[in-house]
Design an enzyme around this catalytic site. Structure first.
Site, PDB file in Angstrom:
ATOM      1  N   LYS A  76     -32.963 -24.705  20.469  1.00 54.97           N
ATOM      2  CA  LYS A  76     -31.716 -24.471  19.721  1.00 54.97           C
ATOM      3  C   LYS A  76     -30.622 -24.121  20.730  1.00 54.97           C
ATOM      4  O   LYS A  76     -30.782 -23.191  21.525  1.00 54.97           O
ATOM      5  CB  LYS A  76     -31.944 -23.297  18.781  1.00 54.97           C
ATOM      6  CG  LYS A  76     -30.944 -23.176  17.676  1.00 54.97           C
ATOM      7  CD  LYS A  76     -31.384 -22.019  16.782  1.00 54.97           C
ATOM      8  CE  LYS A  76     -30.794 -22.073  15.437  1.00 54.97           C
ATOM      9  NZ  LYS A  76     -31.354 -21.075  14.541  1.00 54.97           N
ATOM     10  N   GLU A  93     -27.273 -17.338  11.979  1.00 50.70           N
ATOM     11  CA  GLU A  93     -28.546 -16.878  12.556  1.00 50.70           C
ATOM     12  C   GLU A  93     -28.779 -15.402  12.234  1.00 50.70           C
ATOM     13  O   GLU A  93     -29.898 -14.983  11.977  1.00 50.70           O
ATOM     14  CB  GLU A  93     -28.546 -17.079  14.077  1.00 50.70           C
ATOM     15  CG  GLU A  93     -29.078 -18.433  14.521  1.00 50.70           C
ATOM     16  CD  GLU A  93     -28.214 -19.601  14.052  1.00 50.70           C
ATOM     17  OE1 GLU A  93     -26.983 -19.425  13.966  1.00 50.70           O
ATOM     18  OE2 GLU A  93     -28.768 -20.667  13.760  1.00 50.70           O
ATOM     19  N   ASP A 149     -12.631  -8.387  -0.982  1.00 53.04           N
ATOM     20  CA  ASP A 149     -13.826  -7.680  -0.484  1.00 53.04           C
ATOM     21  C   ASP A 149     -14.992  -7.658  -1.473  1.00 53.04           C
ATOM     22  O   ASP A 149     -16.124  -7.413  -1.078  1.00 53.04           O
ATOM     23  CB  ASP A 149     -13.469  -6.229  -0.135  1.00 53.04           C
ATOM     24  CG  ASP A 149     -12.396  -6.143   0.933  1.00 53.04           C
ATOM     25  OD1 ASP A 149     -12.211  -7.134   1.647  1.00 53.04           O
ATOM     26  OD2 ASP A 149     -11.747  -5.084   1.033  1.00 53.04           O
ATOM     27  N   ILE A 199      -6.431 -15.068   7.557  1.00 55.46           N
ATOM     28  CA  ILE A 199      -6.553 -16.449   7.063  1.00 55.46           C
ATOM     29  C   ILE A 199      -7.441 -16.471   5.812  1.00 55.46           C
ATOM     30  O   ILE A 199      -7.269 -17.293   4.916  1.00 55.46           O
ATOM     31  CB  ILE A 199      -7.088 -17.380   8.165  1.00 55.46           C
ATOM     32  CG1 ILE A 199      -6.799 -18.832   7.839  1.00 55.46           C
ATOM     33  CG2 ILE A 199      -8.577 -17.200   8.414  1.00 55.46           C
ATOM     34  CD1 ILE A 199      -6.972 -19.766   9.011  1.00 55.46           C
ATOM     35  N   GLN A 200      -8.374 -15.507   5.749  1.00 57.16           N
ATOM     36  CA  GLN A 200      -9.293 -15.441   4.606  1.00 57.16           C
ATOM     37  C   GLN A 200      -8.568 -15.093   3.306  1.00 57.16           C
ATOM     38  O   GLN A 200      -9.045 -15.380   2.216  1.00 57.16           O
ATOM     39  CB  GLN A 200     -10.363 -14.367   4.851  1.00 57.16           C
ATOM     40  CG  GLN A 200     -11.301 -14.736   5.971  1.00 57.16           C
ATOM     41  CD  GLN A 200     -12.004 -13.505   6.541  1.00 57.16           C
ATOM     42  OE1 GLN A 200     -13.116 -13.205   6.161  1.00 57.16           O
ATOM     43  NE2 GLN A 200     -11.347 -12.800   7.446  1.00 57.16           N
ATOM     44  N   ARG A 238       0.895  -1.163   0.000  1.00 58.96           N
ATOM     45  CA  ARG A 238       0.000   0.000   0.000  1.00 58.96           C
ATOM     46  C   ARG A 238       0.938   1.218   0.000  1.00 58.96           C
ATOM     47  O   ARG A 238       1.690   1.412   0.951  1.00 58.96           O
ATOM     48  CB  ARG A 238      -0.892  -0.004   1.242  1.00 58.96           C
ATOM     49  CG  ARG A 238      -1.753  -1.285   1.347  1.00 58.96           C
ATOM     50  CD  ARG A 238      -2.853  -1.115   2.368  1.00 58.96           C
ATOM     51  NE  ARG A 238      -3.505  -2.378   2.707  1.00 58.96           N
ATOM     52  CZ  ARG A 238      -4.481  -2.933   2.002  1.00 58.96           C
ATOM     53  NH1 ARG A 238      -4.895  -2.353   0.901  1.00 58.96           N
ATOM     54  NH2 ARG A 238      -5.045  -4.058   2.386  1.00 58.96           N
ATOM     55  N   GLU A 262     -16.214  -6.667   9.489  1.00 60.59           N
ATOM     56  CA  GLU A 262     -15.442  -5.565  10.068  1.00 60.59           C
ATOM     57  C   GLU A 262     -15.994  -4.283   9.448  1.00 60.59           C
ATOM     58  O   GLU A 262     -16.799  -4.327   8.526  1.00 60.59           O
ATOM     59  CB  GLU A 262     -13.950  -5.731   9.753  1.00 60.59           C
ATOM     60  CG  GLU A 262     -13.651  -5.748   8.279  1.00 60.59           C
ATOM     61  CD  GLU A 262     -12.161  -5.772   7.955  1.00 60.59           C
ATOM     62  OE1 GLU A 262     -11.335  -5.887   8.857  1.00 60.59           O
ATOM     63  OE2 GLU A 262     -11.851  -5.672   6.767  1.00 60.59           O
ATOM     64  N   GLY A 287     -13.709  -7.347   5.026  1.00 60.22           N
ATOM     65  CA  GLY A 287     -14.581  -6.647   4.081  1.00 60.22           C
ATOM     66  C   GLY A 287     -14.390  -5.144   4.092  1.00 60.22           C
ATOM     67  O   GLY A 287     -15.132  -4.434   3.431  1.00 60.22           O
TER      68      GLY A 287
END
Ligand code: F6P
Length: 321
Positions: free
Chosen positions: A214, A188, A128, A253-254, A72, A223, A171
Site C-alpha cells: 500500500k 485508514e 457538527d 470550505i466544509q 456569536r 479538530e 467538529g
C-alpha cells in the site's frame, strides 16, 4: 399568537436558508406576522429586524449560508445582555421566537426562557451534528459531502505521489464529521476527541499497509481534543515511524455551498414543525428528528453530550485492514 420572529445564530450551516424559508412560509400560512432578526441574538440586542414576506424567502432553498446573517454574541453571556434582549423582544411585540443554530444557540434560548419566559422553539442546525436528542442536524449532511469531495481529490494526489495525508475536519469538540467522512472516504485511521486511538497503533497500520504494497493512505483527524491537531499528529507519526505526512486542513470550505437534498428536506420539515409547535404552546423545546420521525425535545432535559457511533469507528478499522 399573532407575531413571531426567527433568527439564525452561531456558525452558519448549509440548509439554514431552507429552514428560514420554511419558518417564514409556515408562519404566513398560519396567518402570523413574521420578522427576521439579523445577525442572531446580536440583532435582537441591536433591533435589526426585517418584516418577512413570502417573497423574502424566494429562491433561497438552494443557497448555503444564511440570508439573515449570523453572529456569536458575547453580550448574551451576561445577564444584562439577556435582559436587554428580552426587553427588545417585548418592545417589538413578538409573541414567540424560533432560533436556528447549534448548542450555544440552544443554551441561550433555554436561559432566555428560564430568566424571562420568552417562548422559544429551537431548530438544530450545525455542521457538527453534536446536538443530543436529534439523530442529525441541518448542515451535517452537506458538510460531510463537502469534506468527502475534497478528500477524494486529495486521494488522487496522494496516490500519484505515494503519500500519506492527514486531513483535519471540523467538529469543535466532537468527532461526528470525522467518523462519517472517514467511513465514506475509506480512511485508514480516524482521530476523534471521543475515542482514544494511539499513534503507535496508527503507525503499525501504516507499516502493515506498506508491507503489503500500500503506497498511499488517508488519515482523518477531527479538530478539538485529539492527541494534537493535524500537524502535531504528523510530527508524532514521523517520530514513531519515520513516515512523512502531508497535512491538509479543510476548514470553512466544509460550511459553504448548496445544501444537499437531504439537508434541505430536513430543514423544511423542522421549519414547518417549529411553527406548529410554537402555536401549540410548547415552550423551551427543540424540534428534532429521531428514527426518521419528527419529535419535540425539552431543552431543560437535554444536557448530555451526544455520543459518536463507535460501531462506525470499528467498521473503519475492519475495512482498512
Ligand atoms: O460549530 C461549527 C464550527 O464550524 C465548528 O466545527 C468549528 O469548530 C467552529 O464552528 C468554527 O467557528 P468559527 O467559524 O467561528 O471560527
Amino acid at each position: 399568537m399573532k407575531s413571531i420572529a426567527v433568527l439564525t445564530s452561531g456558525g452558519d450551516a448549509p440548509g439554514m436558508n431552507a429552514a428560514v424559508r420554511a419558518v417564514v412560509r409556515a408562519a404566513i400560512y398560519n396567518k402570523l406576522r413574521i420578522t427576521g432578526i439579523h445577525r442572531g441574538y446580536q440583532g435582537l440586542l441591536d433591533f435589526e429586524f426585517e418584516a418577512m414576506e413570502l417573497s423574502s424567502v424566494a429562491n433561497i432553498i438552494q443557497k448555503g449560508g444564511t440570508i439573515l446573517k449570523t453572529a456569536r454574541c458575547k453580550d448574551f453571556y451576561k445577564a444584562s445582555g439577556r435582559k436587554h434582549a428580552a426587553e427588545n423582544f417585548k418592545k417589538a411585540g413578538f409573541d414567540g421566537l424560533i432560533v436556528i443554530g447549534g448548542n450555544g444557540t440552544f443554551k441561550a434560548a433555554h436561559t432566555l426562557w428560564v430568566e424571562h419566559k420568552i417562548p422559544i422553539v429551537a431548530i438544530p442546525s450545525t455542521i457538527d451534528n453534536d446536538i443530543n436528542g436529534t439523530d442529525t442536524t441541518i448542515g451535517f449532511d452537506t458538510a460531510v459531502q463537502n469534506a468527502v469531495e475534497a478528500i477524494d481529490k486529495i486521494r488522487d494526489t496522494a496516490a500519484s505521489h505515494d503519500r500519506l495525508f492527514i486531513v483535519e475536519v471540523m467538529g469543535r469538540n466532537s468527532g461526528h464529521i470525522a467518523l462519517e467522512v472517514g467511513l465514506a472516504c475509506g480512511a485508514e485511521s480516524i482521530f476523534a476527541p471521543e475515542c482514544k486511538v494511539s499513534i503507535q497503533k496508527v503507525c503499525q497500520n501504516i507499516k502493515r499497509g506498506a508491507a503489503r504494497g500500500k503506497k498511499s493512505s488517508i488519515i482523518i483527524c477531527a479538530e478539538g481534543d485529539t492527541p494534537g491537531r493535524a500537524y502535531e499528529i504528523a510530527a508524532k507519526i514521523k517520530r514513531h515511524s519515520g513516515f512523512e505526512a502531508k497535512v491538509c486542513i479543510l476548514g470553512h470550505i466544509q460550511r459553504g455551498g448548496n445544501p444537499t437534498a437531504r439537508g434541505r428536506n430536513l430543514a423544511s420539515r423542522l421549519g414547518v414543525e417549529s411553527v406548529k409547535v410554537l402555536l401549540e404552546g410548547r415552550r423551551d423545546v427543540m424540534v428534532a428528528i429521531k428514527d426518521n420521525k419528527i419529535q419535540v425535545v425539552q431543552l431543560s432535559k437535554n444536557n448530555k453530550k451526544k455520543p459518536i457511533n463507535l460501531s462506525d469507528l470499528r467498521l473503519t478499522q475492519i475495512l482498512s485492514i
